[in-house]
Write a protein that holds these residues in place. Structure first.
Motif, PDB file in Angstrom:
ATOM      1  N   SER A  71       0.929   6.312   1.919  1.00 51.06           N
ATOM      2  CA  SER A  71       0.830   4.956   1.370  1.00 51.06           C
ATOM      3  C   SER A  71       1.863   4.039   2.002  1.00 51.06           C
ATOM      4  N   LEU A  72       1.409   2.883   2.460  1.00 51.45           N
ATOM      5  CA  LEU A  72       2.293   1.845   2.971  1.00 51.45           C
ATOM      6  C   LEU A  72       2.303   0.728   1.943  1.00 51.45           C
ATOM      7  N   SER A  73       3.504   0.372   1.486  1.00 54.07           N
ATOM      8  CA  SER A  73       3.652  -0.576   0.387  1.00 54.07           C
ATOM      9  C   SER A  73       4.471  -1.788   0.832  1.00 54.07           C
ATOM     10  N   ILE A  74       4.193  -2.950   0.240  1.00 58.07           N
ATOM     11  CA  ILE A  74       4.977  -4.151   0.561  1.00 58.07           C
ATOM     12  C   ILE A  74       6.329  -4.144  -0.153  1.00 58.07           C
ATOM     13  N   SER A  75       6.468  -3.261  -1.149  1.00 59.34           N
ATOM     14  CA  SER A  75       7.725  -3.134  -1.884  1.00 59.34           C
ATOM     15  C   SER A  75       8.001  -1.651  -2.118  1.00 59.34           C
ATOM     16  N   ILE A  81       1.285  -1.007  -2.885  1.00 57.84           N
ATOM     17  CA  ILE A  81       0.560  -0.264  -1.842  1.00 57.84           C
ATOM     18  C   ILE A  81      -0.613  -1.097  -1.334  1.00 57.84           C
ATOM     19  N   TYR A  82      -0.658  -1.294  -0.017  1.00 58.15           N
ATOM     20  CA  TYR A  82      -1.740  -2.086   0.568  1.00 58.15           C
ATOM     21  C   TYR A  82      -2.512  -1.350   1.655  1.00 58.15           C
ATOM     22  N   PHE A 109      11.659   4.596   2.109  1.00 57.30           N
ATOM     23  CA  PHE A 109      12.113   4.151   3.426  1.00 57.30           C
ATOM     24  C   PHE A 109      11.356   2.894   3.831  1.00 57.30           C
ATOM     25  N   LYS A 110      12.091   1.920   4.337  1.00 57.91           N
ATOM     26  CA  LYS A 110      11.453   0.768   4.968  1.00 57.91           C
ATOM     27  C   LYS A 110      11.132   1.220   6.386  1.00 57.91           C
ATOM     28  N   VAL A 111       9.884   1.042   6.806  1.00 59.80           N
ATOM     29  CA  VAL A 111       9.419   1.568   8.092  1.00 59.80           C
ATOM     30  C   VAL A 111       8.609   0.538   8.862  1.00 59.80           C
ATOM     31  N   ASP A 112       8.561   0.726  10.168  1.00 58.98           N
ATOM     32  CA  ASP A 112       7.637   0.001  11.038  1.00 58.98           C
ATOM     33  C   ASP A 112       6.571   0.992  11.477  1.00 58.98           C
ATOM     34  N   GLY A 116       1.864  -2.125  10.541  1.00 63.00           N
ATOM     35  CA  GLY A 116       2.724  -3.159   9.979  1.00 63.00           C
ATOM     36  C   GLY A 116       4.012  -2.562   9.420  1.00 63.00           C
ATOM     37  N   ARG A 117       4.837  -3.437   8.854  1.00 62.19           N
ATOM     38  CA  ARG A 117       6.107  -3.033   8.248  1.00 62.19           C
ATOM     39  C   ARG A 117       5.918  -2.916   6.749  1.00 62.19           C
ATOM     40  N   GLY A 118       6.538  -1.889   6.177  1.00 62.67           N
ATOM     41  CA  GLY A 118       6.441  -1.706   4.742  1.00 62.67           C
ATOM     42  C   GLY A 118       7.349  -0.586   4.274  1.00 62.67           C
ATOM     43  N   TYR A 119       7.078  -0.088   3.066  1.00 66.18           N
ATOM     44  CA  TYR A 119       7.868   0.992   2.478  1.00 66.18           C
ATOM     45  C   TYR A 119       7.007   2.234   2.305  1.00 66.18           C
ATOM     46  N   MET A 120       7.624   3.388   2.514  1.00 71.72           N
ATOM     47  CA  MET A 120       6.968   4.682   2.290  1.00 71.72           C
ATOM     48  C   MET A 120       7.858   5.525   1.398  1.00 71.72           C
TER      49      MET A 120
END
Length: 134
Positions: A71-75, A81-82, A109-112, A116-120
């Protein structure tokens, strides 16, 4: 008899010269061995010095998604999760933060990624590298 004495003297001179030659060759050989040994000791010292000054070990290769989907999340929580990334997607870790508990941890973790960029969530990231706090 005098010829025998002279012959013996000549033989003694030849043996003495040969002995001097052998000693010189032995000294040359020892000098070569000393230089080779000095070089080997210097190389070993250099290698030992590099071993003690080397950078700390880090994970091999890039960090990546280790679940069937990640899951990649904006927060740093499940509410943002988007996108669901496929397994083995490469991620570049930027920083970490502690937030909502999910899947056994509250570390995010904030990741690239290519998506895109997001949190995992940390449990979905393999080959974690050392990053600072966000």
């Amino acid at each position: 008899m005098a010829a025998n004495a002279a012959n013996g003297y000549v033989s003694l001179v030849v043996v003495a010269r040969h002995s001097v030659h052998c000693v010189r060759e032995t000294v040359r050989c020892l000098m070569k061995m000393r230089r080779a040994l000095s070089t080997a000791i210097a190389a070993a010292a250099l290698v030992a010095g590099l071993a003690f000054t080397a950078e700390p070990a880090q994970a091999f290769g890039p960090s990546y998604c280790n679940a069937s989907t990640c899951s990649l999340s904006i927060s740093a929580n499940t509410g943002g999760i988007y996108f669901e990334m496929p397994r083995l997607t490469k991620v570049t870790m930027i920083c970490w933060t502690d937030s909502q508990w999910w899947n056994g941890t509250n570390r995010w973790f904030k990741v690239d990624t290519v998506y895109g960029r997001g949190y995992m969530i940390a449990t979905q990231v393999s080959n974690q590298t050392k990053v600072g706090h966000c």
